[in-house]
Scaffold this motif. Sequence first.
Motif, short mmCIF file in Angstrom:
data_model
loop_
_atom_site.label_atom_id
_atom_site.label_comp_id
_atom_site.label_asym_id
_atom_site.label_seq_id
_atom_site.Cartn_x
_atom_site.Cartn_y
_atom_site.Cartn_z
N GLN A 80 3.86 -7.40 3.54
CA GLN A 80 4.61 -6.40 2.76
C GLN A 80 4.85 -5.13 3.58
O GLN A 80 5.93 -4.53 3.53
CB GLN A 80 3.85 -6.05 1.48
CG GLN A 80 3.91 -7.11 0.41
CD GLN A 80 3.05 -6.75 -0.79
OE1 GLN A 80 1.83 -6.69 -0.70
NE2 GLN A 80 3.69 -6.49 -1.92
N ALA A 81 3.83 -4.73 4.34
CA ALA A 81 3.99 -3.55 5.21
C ALA A 81 5.08 -3.79 6.25
O ALA A 81 5.87 -2.89 6.55
CB ALA A 81 2.66 -3.23 5.88
N MET A 82 5.14 -5.00 6.80
CA MET A 82 6.17 -5.33 7.78
C MET A 82 7.55 -5.32 7.14
O MET A 82 8.53 -4.84 7.74
CB MET A 82 5.87 -6.69 8.41
CG MET A 82 6.91 -7.15 9.44
SD MET A 82 7.07 -6.01 10.85
CE MET A 82 5.57 -6.40 11.75
N GLU A 129 1.94 4.84 6.98
CA GLU A 129 3.03 4.92 6.01
C GLU A 129 3.06 6.27 5.30
O GLU A 129 2.02 6.84 4.98
CB GLU A 129 2.88 3.80 4.97
CG GLU A 129 3.00 2.40 5.57
CD GLU A 129 2.86 1.30 4.54
OE1 GLU A 129 3.38 0.20 4.79
OE2 GLU A 129 2.22 1.53 3.49
N ALA A 130 4.28 6.74 5.05
CA ALA A 130 4.50 7.93 4.23
C ALA A 130 4.93 7.46 2.84
O ALA A 130 5.84 6.63 2.71
CB ALA A 130 5.58 8.81 4.85
N ILE A 131 4.26 7.99 1.81
CA ILE A 131 4.50 7.56 0.44
C ILE A 131 5.01 8.72 -0.39
O ILE A 131 4.45 9.83 -0.35
CB ILE A 131 3.20 7.02 -0.22
CG1 ILE A 131 2.47 6.05 0.73
CG2 ILE A 131 3.50 6.37 -1.56
CD1 ILE A 131 3.21 4.79 1.03
N HIS A 132 6.08 8.48 -1.15
CA HIS A 132 6.58 9.50 -2.08
C HIS A 132 6.93 8.83 -3.40
O HIS A 132 7.72 7.89 -3.44
CB HIS A 132 7.82 10.21 -1.52
CG HIS A 132 8.28 11.35 -2.36
ND1 HIS A 132 9.50 11.35 -3.01
CD2 HIS A 132 7.67 12.54 -2.69
CE1 HIS A 132 9.63 12.49 -3.68
NE2 HIS A 132 8.55 13.22 -3.50
N GLU A 133 6.31 9.31 -4.47
CA GLU A 133 6.53 8.77 -5.82
C GLU A 133 6.35 7.26 -5.85
O GLU A 133 7.12 6.51 -6.45
CB GLU A 133 7.92 9.16 -6.34
CG GLU A 133 8.09 10.68 -6.49
CD GLU A 133 9.45 11.07 -7.02
OE1 GLU A 133 10.36 10.20 -7.04
OE2 GLU A 133 9.61 12.24 -7.42
N GLY A 134 5.30 6.81 -5.15
CA GLY A 134 4.94 5.40 -5.17
C GLY A 134 5.73 4.51 -4.24
O GLY A 134 5.47 3.30 -4.15
N GLN A 135 6.71 5.06 -3.51
CA GLN A 135 7.55 4.29 -2.61
C GLN A 135 7.23 4.61 -1.15
O GLN A 135 6.98 5.77 -0.81
CB GLN A 135 9.03 4.56 -2.87
CG GLN A 135 9.50 4.16 -4.26
CD GLN A 135 9.48 2.66 -4.47
OE1 GLN A 135 9.88 1.88 -3.58
NE2 GLN A 135 9.00 2.23 -5.62
N VAL A 136 7.25 3.58 -0.29
CA VAL A 136 7.08 3.79 1.15
C VAL A 136 8.40 4.31 1.70
O VAL A 136 9.43 3.61 1.64
CB VAL A 136 6.68 2.48 1.87
CG1 VAL A 136 6.51 2.73 3.37
CG2 VAL A 136 5.38 1.93 1.29
N VAL A 137 8.39 5.53 2.24
CA VAL A 137 9.62 6.16 2.73
C VAL A 137 9.62 6.33 4.24
O VAL A 137 10.61 6.77 4.83
CB VAL A 137 9.86 7.52 2.04
CG1 VAL A 137 10.03 7.33 0.54
CG2 VAL A 137 8.72 8.50 2.34
N GLY A 138 8.50 6.01 4.89
CA GLY A 138 8.43 6.08 6.35
C GLY A 138 7.29 5.20 6.84
O GLY A 138 6.30 5.00 6.13
N SER A 139 7.45 4.64 8.04
CA SER A 139 6.41 3.74 8.55
C SER A 139 6.42 3.71 10.07
O SER A 139 7.49 3.74 10.69
CB SER A 139 6.63 2.32 8.01
OG SER A 139 5.65 1.43 8.50
N ILE A 140 5.22 3.67 10.65
CA ILE A 140 5.03 3.43 12.08
C ILE A 140 4.18 2.17 12.21
O ILE A 140 3.18 2.00 11.51
CB ILE A 140 4.33 4.61 12.77
CG1 ILE A 140 5.34 5.71 13.11
CG2 ILE A 140 3.64 4.17 14.06
CD1 ILE A 140 4.73 6.90 13.83
N TYR A 141 4.59 1.31 13.13
CA TYR A 141 3.90 0.04 13.35
C TYR A 141 3.40 -0.02 14.79
O TYR A 141 4.11 0.33 15.73
CB TYR A 141 4.89 -1.10 13.06
CG TYR A 141 4.62 -2.44 13.68
CD1 TYR A 141 3.41 -3.11 13.50
CD2 TYR A 141 5.63 -3.07 14.42
CE1 TYR A 141 3.20 -4.37 14.06
CE2 TYR A 141 5.43 -4.34 14.96
CZ TYR A 141 4.22 -4.98 14.78
OH TYR A 141 4.02 -6.22 15.33
#
Length: 249
Positions: A80-82, A129-141
């Motif tokens: 899911q993260a991917m 991951e950056a989370i805003h209002e329950g949604q992932v809005v940014g990610s570094i892998y």
Amino acid sequence: MTPEFGAEISSLLQRCTIKRGSRQHGWFLDIPESTEAFWARYRSNFRSQLRRQLRKADAHGIDLRFVTEEELPPNYSIPQAMENLKRLHKLRFETLNRRSFFLRADFQRFHQYLSRQASTGACTACFTEAIHEGQVVGSIYGMRATSTYLFLMTGFNPRYADFSPGALLLYHTVEELIRHGVRHFDFKCGEESYKRRWASGWYEKADLEVILTPRGHLLRASSRTGEHARRISSRLSKHSEKLVERVAT
């Protein structure tokens, strides 16, 4: 590979045909042992800017989390993260009107497999991951080993560009790496300005092709011909677009 490793390979395979490709700069950060030492490393302008970005994100309810197989949020998984990373990376590149190699099917298959299997070996797949209002809005892998973290890809929702998600994600990643005792952050190659700002040094990398058989020579020639044809096609396409624009005006 680095010039030193390339020289070692060349010395061991002297009877083979070896072609050296283009050279690039890679960037790295030697991670200190504490966040205090991290802040002390940078100039006051960098520190002030980063602190403002962190306060702004906090004031707007943007949270940050570090995701690994050992530290999964409830009802969440590495696949899911991917998928979130892929979605955000695609959004970002669509805004830039650019294509991304990371979205190619073969790259996706490789990284989906790598992120699932890494934790069973010497590395750990990591997502910041950056989370805003329950949604992932940014990610570094990236991949974390005992002493080194390899940065692989990033993505964020362009609607959040004013919050400098790249800087937020990088800082939180460094914080977590300090906590895990990792001492080397490899940004990989690229001339992006943020890599220069964050890095404490750079290294040189070069492509190396080792041709072992006559079939290898044929494959290389075929590959070069295909690359040349694609470059010509791209130039012709751009030239045609410019002609259409001139006619239209």
